[in-house]
Motif scaffolding. Structure first.
Motif, mmCIF file in Angstrom:
data_model
loop_
_atom_site.group_PDB
_atom_site.id
_atom_site.type_symbol
_atom_site.label_atom_id
_atom_site.label_comp_id
_atom_site.label_asym_id
_atom_site.label_seq_id
_atom_site.Cartn_x
_atom_site.Cartn_y
_atom_site.Cartn_z
ATOM 1 N N GLY A 8 0.786 -1.226 0.000
ATOM 2 C CA GLY A 8 0.000 0.000 0.000
ATOM 3 C C GLY A 8 0.816 1.273 0.000
ATOM 4 O O GLY A 8 0.251 2.369 0.105
ATOM 5 N N ASP A 9 2.121 1.151 -0.136
ATOM 6 C CA ASP A 9 2.978 2.334 -0.079
ATOM 7 C C ASP A 9 2.665 3.350 -1.172
ATOM 8 O O ASP A 9 2.925 4.539 -1.003
ATOM 9 N N GLY A 10 2.102 2.909 -2.273
ATOM 10 C CA GLY A 10 1.763 3.808 -3.380
ATOM 11 C C GLY A 10 0.383 4.412 -3.261
ATOM 12 O O GLY A 10 -0.082 5.086 -4.178
ATOM 13 N N GLY A 11 -0.296 4.161 -2.123
ATOM 14 C CA GLY A 11 -1.611 4.762 -1.916
ATOM 15 C C GLY A 11 -2.752 3.942 -2.464
ATOM 16 O O GLY A 11 -3.877 4.454 -2.617
ATOM 17 N N GLU A 12 -2.509 2.673 -2.757
ATOM 18 C CA GLU A 12 -3.579 1.809 -3.255
ATOM 19 C C GLU A 12 -3.686 0.567 -2.374
ATOM 20 O O GLU A 12 -2.744 0.198 -1.675
ATOM 21 N N TYR A 14 -6.265 -3.317 -1.947
ATOM 22 C CA TYR A 14 -7.215 -4.234 -2.579
ATOM 23 C C TYR A 14 -8.444 -4.377 -1.701
ATOM 24 O O TYR A 14 -8.340 -4.547 -0.482
ATOM 25 N N LEU A 15 -9.607 -4.314 -2.331
ATOM 26 C CA LEU A 15 -10.848 -4.628 -1.642
ATOM 27 C C LEU A 15 -10.945 -6.138 -1.484
ATOM 28 O O LEU A 15 -10.217 -6.889 -2.140
ATOM 29 N N ALA A 16 -11.850 -6.591 -0.660
ATOM 30 C CA ALA A 16 -12.044 -8.029 -0.446
ATOM 31 C C ALA A 16 -12.457 -8.732 -1.738
ATOM 32 O O ALA A 16 -12.242 -9.932 -1.891
ATOM 33 N N SER A 17 -12.999 -7.978 -2.681
ATOM 34 C CA SER A 17 -13.403 -8.530 -3.971
ATOM 35 C C SER A 17 -12.221 -8.731 -4.913
ATOM 36 O O SER A 17 -12.372 -9.300 -5.988
ATOM 37 N N GLY A 18 -11.039 -8.236 -4.511
ATOM 38 C CA GLY A 18 -9.851 -8.360 -5.353
ATOM 39 C C GLY A 18 -9.604 -7.148 -6.232
ATOM 40 O O GLY A 18 -8.600 -7.076 -6.925
ATOM 41 N N ILE A 19 -10.504 -6.189 -6.206
ATOM 42 C CA ILE A 19 -10.358 -4.979 -7.016
ATOM 43 C C ILE A 19 -9.363 -4.036 -6.334
ATOM 44 O O ILE A 19 -9.457 -3.784 -5.132
ATOM 45 N N LYS A 20 -8.425 -3.506 -7.125
ATOM 46 C CA LYS A 20 -7.443 -2.565 -6.615
ATOM 47 C C LYS A 20 -8.031 -1.153 -6.672
ATOM 48 O O LYS A 20 -8.555 -0.737 -7.702
ATOM 49 N N VAL A 21 -7.966 -0.436 -5.545
ATOM 50 C CA VAL A 21 -8.516 0.916 -5.472
ATOM 51 C C VAL A 21 -7.539 1.824 -4.733
ATOM 52 O O VAL A 21 -6.638 1.361 -4.040
ATOM 53 N N LYS A 22 -7.759 3.122 -4.872
ATOM 54 C CA LYS A 22 -6.988 4.081 -4.084
ATOM 55 C C LYS A 22 -7.444 3.995 -2.633
ATOM 56 O O LYS A 22 -8.591 3.677 -2.356
ATOM 57 N N LYS A 23 -6.558 4.311 -1.724
ATOM 58 C CA LYS A 23 -6.907 4.254 -0.306
ATOM 59 C C LYS A 23 -7.913 5.337 0.072
ATOM 60 O O LYS A 23 -8.480 5.297 1.160
#
Length: 186
Positions: A8-12, A14-23
């Motif tokens: 998560g160092d880049g500000g992103e 993963y949701l439990a669904s596996g989708i990568k999102v911004k924090k």
């Protein structure tokens, strides 16, 4: 297993669904607020000595349920027909517990200010966090997507429970509730 992953160092994340999102994604806000609420319940329980076991066990069961709610808010989709780990029975149980606690409380004749014992004060904070979570869930539903109806109902009812539980804790710990007094009324 290390507690830090550096993912998560880049500000992103993963949701439990596996989708990568911004924090800063609204889903991250939702499960973060749910975690904050759960943390305040944990703090409340540290101040629960002397209170009946049935009361503290119920608070603890809410913590466990909030962990699952948080996973749903993070995108985990349960396999049941309702689309939520929460059932109507969970909501009914919460209402029954509110009713059980209310039986021993004096009727409300004035607005009650947060405070009293440490557990009651912490439960009042949890109540306000719960109301914020409810508002955030509703904003999410209005703008981006669906959250299971049972989750919305449970969170709404939970804030009522937390208010009642705070009053109950003050009663059992023999603390006087502070009623609001208007500066304009005498």
């Amino acid at each position: 297993m290390k507690i830090y992953t550096k993912a998560g160092d880049g500000g992103e994340t993963y949701l439990a669904s596996g989708i990568k999102v911004k924090k800063t994604d609204s889903r991250v806000d939702l499960y973060g607020t749910c975690d904050e609420l759960n943390s305040f319940l944990g703090l409340a329980l540290t101040h629960s000595s002397g209170l009946e076991e049935e009361f503290t066990e119920y608070l603890s069961s809410i913590q466990h349920l909030l962990f699952e709610i948080g996973s749903e808010l993070a995108g985990y989709v349960p396999r049941d027909a309702e689309g939520s780990i929460l059932t109507e029975q969970d909501i009914e149980n919460l209402e029954k517990e509110i009713d059980r606690l209310t039986l021993s409380l004096p009727p409300i004749k004035n607005f009650i200010l947060p405070g009293g014992s440490e557990i009651a004060s912490t439960l009042h904070i949890a109540r306000t966090v719960c109301r914020r979570l409810e508002r955030d869930v509703l904003r999410y539903v209005e703008s981006q997507g669906e959250i299971a109806g049972n989750v919305r109902k449970y969170i709404n009812r939970l804030s009522d429970y937390l208010f009642t539980a705070a009053r109950y804790a003050n009663l059992k710990q023999e603390r006087t509730e502070t009623t609001w007094k208007s500066r304009t009324k005498k």
